[in-house]
Design an enzyme around this catalytic site. Structure first.
Site, PDB file in Angstrom:
ATOM      1  N   ILE A 156       0.291  -4.125   2.694  1.00 46.44           N
ATOM      2  CA  ILE A 156       0.957  -3.184   1.853  1.00 46.44           C
ATOM      3  C   ILE A 156       1.067  -3.774   0.395  1.00 46.44           C
ATOM      4  O   ILE A 156       1.107  -5.381   0.476  1.00 46.44           O
ATOM      5  CB  ILE A 156       2.003  -2.424   2.400  1.00 46.44           C
ATOM      6  CG1 ILE A 156       3.276  -3.683   2.712  1.00 46.44           C
ATOM      7  CG2 ILE A 156       1.921  -1.442   3.376  1.00 46.44           C
ATOM      8  CD1 ILE A 156       4.412  -3.000   3.077  1.00 46.44           C
ATOM      9  N   ASP A 157       1.212  -3.111  -0.516  1.00 40.44           N
ATOM     10  CA  ASP A 157       1.437  -3.847  -2.006  1.00 40.44           C
ATOM     11  C   ASP A 157       2.478  -4.692  -1.822  1.00 40.44           C
ATOM     12  O   ASP A 157       3.719  -4.242  -1.340  1.00 40.44           O
ATOM     13  CB  ASP A 157       1.459  -2.669  -2.975  1.00 40.44           C
ATOM     14  CG  ASP A 157       0.095  -1.880  -3.164  1.00 40.44           C
ATOM     15  OD1 ASP A 157      -1.010  -2.691  -2.764  1.00 40.44           O
ATOM     16  OD2 ASP A 157       0.370  -0.867  -3.482  1.00 40.44           O
ATOM     17  N   LYS A 158       2.777  -5.495  -2.974  1.00 44.31           N
ATOM     18  CA  LYS A 158       3.879  -6.379  -3.346  1.00 44.31           C
ATOM     19  C   LYS A 158       5.077  -5.582  -3.228  1.00 44.31           C
ATOM     20  O   LYS A 158       6.115  -5.954  -2.605  1.00 44.31           O
ATOM     21  CB  LYS A 158       3.507  -7.159  -4.501  1.00 44.31           C
ATOM     22  CG  LYS A 158       4.733  -7.835  -5.203  1.00 44.31           C
ATOM     23  CD  LYS A 158       4.535  -8.464  -6.425  1.00 44.31           C
ATOM     24  CE  LYS A 158       5.801  -9.208  -6.819  1.00 44.31           C
ATOM     25  NZ  LYS A 158       5.470  -9.872  -8.307  1.00 44.31           N
TER      26      LYS A 158
END
Length: 344
Positions: A156-158
């Protein structure tokens, strides 16, 4: 020949973490065990990993799973789903605290904090989830083969928080990868979005691909002429008049899928600078309301997106297991502020 689906960077989920190889066997091919046959055609993939992929039914011949002892025949059509191929980057083990939700011999679940990059990449070679996992578990499947993504089944994104499942064996890596590729994983996200959708629940369907104007941003192409097929199911959980808490269930997992789909619907994620959600998009942009929203932005200076739950078949028991997580502090605090503001 072999056909590859290139993985994307910064995916909200894992469909693009896996390559789908399609090999049409030559008419002159002599009978040969499938693992030996594939070893010659898939660079940097170990025989052990191939055998585990075959056992987990991630390798199919003519649309049917086969045994490791199967002998390839002329004009067989072989399809393979494997984890992303190795990269040349060395991963440095780092003692970074992680929040563990579950662990057994086959897998591990982590509740990722917002702000943590999942895997090393340009400008983020240290301090990532992969660095922490490499320290915590020295014998993850990809670590043993020198690859740069130890045990990583999806990402998942940062600045997205929430649940990630990590494979601890080659077999589990292949078994879970197959479920993600087949879209049988239950994935629920909570998102705070601007405005209130006209329909309390619905489905957003539209190909997602990189914007021609800005490669960092994903756009929705409803006619399907560009990008990749993407489906998001949503349901409004709470209406705060100016913003809404929305549950999103992913049927596919494309790069920035929820962020792009919700913007396409007309409701960008709250505080999502990349997709225009870091401005007041609902309500009067002045006075006390403006101050309230700006304070909320400071409290949560990231997109309001949390991977809340995961459900999948366990690689060994084959039973469906479900995991849930609490909202992180910043998300919960912003919701509390909107609830208080609505009450006033």
């Amino acid at each position: 020949m072999a056909e590859y689906l290139e993985p994307e960077e910064n995916t909200e989920d894992s469909d693009e973490l896996y390559e789908h190889h399609r090999i049409v066997v030559d008419k002159r091919q002599a009978l040969l065990r499938i693992d030996k046959f594939l070893m010659d055609r898939l660079p940097n993939v170990t025989r052990n990993k191939l055998q585990e992929a075959i056992r987990s039914e991630s390798v199919q011949v003519n649309q049917k799973p086969v045994k490791v002892s199967y002998k390839v025949k002329p004009q067989d059509i072989i399809t393979i789903i494997l984890a992303e191929p190795p990269r040349d980057t060395d991963v440095v083990p780092e003692d970074i605290p992680l929040t563990f939700v579950y662990e057994d011999e086959e897998l591990l679940l982590v509740n990722k904090e917002p702000g943590m990059v999942v895997h090393p990449a340009y400008n983020n070679w240290t301090g990532t989830l992969v660095n922490a996992l490499t320290f915590y578990l020295q014998n993850l499947p990809t670590t043993r083969h020198g690859e740069g993504r130890p045990g990583l089944v999806h990402r998942i994104d940062k600045d997205t928080s929430g649940l990630l499942v990590i494979a601890k064996t080659d077999y589990s890596m292949a078994y879970l990868a197959k479920q993600f590729f087949d879209h049988t994983i239950e994935r629920t996200y909570y998102a705070l979005v601007w405005g209130v959708p006209k329909e309390e629940q619905g489905t957003i369907t539209g190909h997602v691909g990189r914007s021609v104007k800005d490669r960092r941003v994903m756009s929705v192409y409803p006619d399907g002429t560009y990008g990749k097929h993407a489906v998001t199911h949503y349901k409004v959980l709470r209406n705060f008049k100016y913003v809404s808490l929305v549950q999103c269930n992913l049927e596919t997992g494309r790069t920035h899928q929820i962020r792009a789909h919700m913007k396409y619907l007309g409701h960008p994620l709250f505080s999502d600078a990349m997709y225009g959600g870091d401005k007041i998009l609902s309500g009067s942009p002045n006075g006390s309301y403006k101050s309230f929203v700006e304070n909320a932005f400071k409290l949560m200076p990231r997109q309001a997106l949390h991977a809340k739950s995961l459900g999948f078949k366990h690689p060994i028991s084959k039973e469906v297991i479900q995991f849930d997580s609490e909202l992180p502090e910043d998300f919960a605090a912003v919701l509390a502020k909107w609830e208080l503001y609505e009450g006033q």
